[in-house]
Design an enzyme around this catalytic site. Structure first.
Site, mmCIF file in Angstrom:
data_model
loop_
_atom_site.group_PDB
_atom_site.id
_atom_site.type_symbol
_atom_site.label_atom_id
_atom_site.label_comp_id
_atom_site.label_asym_id
_atom_site.label_seq_id
_atom_site.Cartn_x
_atom_site.Cartn_y
_atom_site.Cartn_z
ATOM 1 N N ASN A 194 0.806 -1.742 0.357
ATOM 2 C CA ASN A 194 0.072 0.218 0.001
ATOM 3 C C ASN A 194 0.963 1.770 -0.437
ATOM 4 O O ASN A 194 1.717 1.347 0.342
ATOM 5 C CB ASN A 194 -1.294 0.135 1.356
ATOM 6 C CG ASN A 194 -1.788 -1.398 1.160
ATOM 7 O OD1 ASN A 194 -2.239 -1.751 0.162
ATOM 8 N ND2 ASN A 194 -1.597 -1.836 2.908
ATOM 9 N N HIS A 216 6.109 -1.938 2.918
ATOM 10 C CA HIS A 216 6.320 -2.869 3.584
ATOM 11 C C HIS A 216 5.210 -3.747 2.838
ATOM 12 O O HIS A 216 4.764 -3.541 2.169
ATOM 13 C CB HIS A 216 5.794 -3.150 5.585
ATOM 14 C CG HIS A 216 4.255 -2.558 4.855
ATOM 15 N ND1 HIS A 216 4.193 -1.076 5.462
ATOM 16 C CD2 HIS A 216 3.241 -3.447 5.030
ATOM 17 C CE1 HIS A 216 2.721 -0.600 5.590
ATOM 18 N NE2 HIS A 216 1.998 -1.833 5.518
#
Length: 121
Positions: free
Chosen positions: A85, A96
Protein backbone atom coordinates in the site's frame (compact mmCIF):
# COMPACT_ATOMS: atom_id res chain seq x y z
CA UNK A 1 11.43 8.25 15.17
CA UNK A 2 8.04 6.95 16.20
CA UNK A 3 7.78 4.25 13.50
CA UNK A 4 6.45 0.93 14.84
CA UNK A 5 8.39 -1.04 12.22
CA UNK A 6 11.66 0.72 13.09
CA UNK A 7 10.97 -0.17 16.74
CA UNK A 8 10.48 -3.82 15.74
CA UNK A 9 13.75 -3.76 13.76
CA UNK A 10 15.57 -2.24 16.75
CA UNK A 11 14.17 -4.90 19.10
CA UNK A 12 12.08 -2.42 21.10
CA UNK A 13 8.89 -4.30 20.16
CA UNK A 14 8.89 -8.12 19.90
CA UNK A 15 7.75 -9.92 16.77
CA UNK A 16 7.23 -13.43 15.42
CA UNK A 17 10.29 -13.42 13.16
CA UNK A 18 10.27 -15.74 10.15
CA UNK A 19 13.33 -14.43 8.31
CA UNK A 20 16.04 -11.83 8.76
CA UNK A 21 19.16 -10.75 6.90
CA UNK A 22 21.20 -7.54 6.60
CA UNK A 23 18.54 -5.75 4.52
CA UNK A 24 15.12 -7.05 5.58
CA UNK A 25 13.01 -8.55 8.32
CA UNK A 26 9.98 -10.80 7.80
CA UNK A 27 7.51 -11.42 10.61
CA UNK A 28 3.93 -12.54 11.19
CA UNK A 29 1.27 -9.82 11.13
CA UNK A 30 -0.22 -9.50 14.62
CA UNK A 31 -3.62 -8.69 13.06
CA UNK A 32 -3.68 -11.33 10.32
CA UNK A 33 -6.27 -11.73 7.61
CA UNK A 34 -5.32 -15.41 7.36
CA UNK A 35 -2.95 -17.90 8.99
CA UNK A 36 0.60 -17.09 7.95
CA UNK A 37 -0.15 -13.47 6.95
CA UNK A 38 3.26 -11.83 7.23
CA UNK A 39 5.16 -8.69 6.34
CA UNK A 40 8.55 -8.11 4.77
CA UNK A 41 10.08 -4.77 5.73
CA UNK A 42 13.41 -3.16 4.86
CA UNK A 43 15.63 -2.46 7.86
CA UNK A 44 16.29 1.03 6.54
CA UNK A 45 13.28 3.34 6.83
CA UNK A 46 11.71 3.97 3.42
CA UNK A 47 8.34 5.67 3.24
CA UNK A 48 6.80 3.92 0.24
CA UNK A 49 7.31 2.61 -3.29
CA UNK A 50 8.59 6.00 -4.53
CA UNK A 51 11.19 6.17 -1.75
CA UNK A 52 12.68 2.65 -1.75
CA UNK A 53 15.71 1.76 -3.88
CA UNK A 54 15.33 -0.76 -6.69
CA UNK A 55 18.07 -2.95 -5.20
CA UNK A 56 16.23 -3.27 -1.88
CA UNK A 57 12.92 -3.75 -3.69
CA UNK A 58 14.42 -6.60 -5.75
CA UNK A 59 15.82 -8.17 -2.59
CA UNK A 60 12.40 -8.00 -0.93
CA UNK A 61 10.90 -9.88 -3.87
CA UNK A 62 13.60 -12.57 -3.64
CA UNK A 63 12.80 -12.99 0.04
CA UNK A 64 9.07 -13.11 -0.80
CA UNK A 65 9.76 -16.14 -3.02
CA UNK A 66 11.52 -17.89 -0.11
CA UNK A 67 8.71 -17.10 2.30
CA UNK A 68 6.10 -18.28 -0.22
CA UNK A 69 7.85 -21.66 -0.36
CA UNK A 70 8.04 -21.77 3.45
CA UNK A 71 4.31 -21.08 3.78
CA UNK A 72 3.50 -23.70 1.15
CA UNK A 73 5.63 -26.31 2.93
CA UNK A 74 4.56 -25.55 6.50
CA UNK A 75 0.95 -24.34 6.19
CA UNK A 76 -0.16 -26.01 2.94
CA UNK A 77 -1.47 -22.72 1.55
CA UNK A 78 -3.52 -22.83 -1.65
CA UNK A 79 -2.52 -19.37 -2.87
CA UNK A 80 -0.76 -16.17 -1.93
CA UNK A 81 -1.45 -12.50 -2.56
CA UNK A 82 1.23 -9.83 -2.32
CA UNK A 83 -0.05 -6.42 -1.22
CA UNK A 84 1.89 -3.17 -0.94
CA UNK A 85 0.00 0.00 0.00
CA UNK A 86 0.96 3.62 -0.64
CA UNK A 87 -0.47 7.03 0.27
CA UNK A 88 -3.63 7.29 2.32
CA UNK A 89 -4.22 3.51 2.31
CA UNK A 90 -0.78 2.87 3.85
CA UNK A 91 -1.44 2.49 7.57
CA UNK A 92 2.21 2.33 8.70
CA UNK A 93 4.38 4.85 6.84
CA UNK A 94 7.33 2.46 6.41
CA UNK A 95 7.50 0.45 3.18
CA UNK A 96 6.19 -3.07 3.76
CA UNK A 97 5.02 -5.95 1.63
CA UNK A 98 2.14 -8.10 2.88
CA UNK A 99 2.19 -11.80 2.03
CA UNK A 100 -1.37 -12.96 2.53
CA UNK A 101 -2.00 -16.71 2.24
CA UNK A 102 -5.27 -18.11 0.94
CA UNK A 103 -6.84 -21.47 1.66
CA UNK A 104 -9.50 -23.29 -0.36
CA UNK A 105 -11.34 -24.11 2.86
CA UNK A 106 -12.73 -21.27 4.95
CA UNK A 107 -10.82 -22.03 8.14
CA UNK A 108 -11.08 -20.26 11.48
CA UNK A 109 -7.90 -18.33 12.31
CA UNK A 110 -5.44 -20.13 14.53
CA UNK A 111 -3.72 -18.47 17.48
CA UNK A 112 -0.64 -16.56 16.24
CA UNK A 113 1.65 -18.55 18.57
CA UNK A 114 0.37 -21.81 17.06
CA UNK A 115 0.91 -20.50 13.52
CA UNK A 116 4.45 -19.44 14.46
CA UNK A 117 5.24 -22.85 15.95
CA UNK A 118 3.89 -24.62 12.88
CA UNK A 119 6.01 -22.49 10.53
CA UNK A 120 9.22 -22.61 12.55
CA UNK A 121 9.19 -26.35 13.47
Amino acid sequence: MNCIFCKIINGEIPCYKLYEDDLVLCFLDVNPDSDGHCLIIPKEHYLDLDDISEDVLNHIMKVAKKIKKLLEDKLNIDGLTLIQNNGDVQEVKHYHLHLKPYYNENLELMNIEDVYKKITE
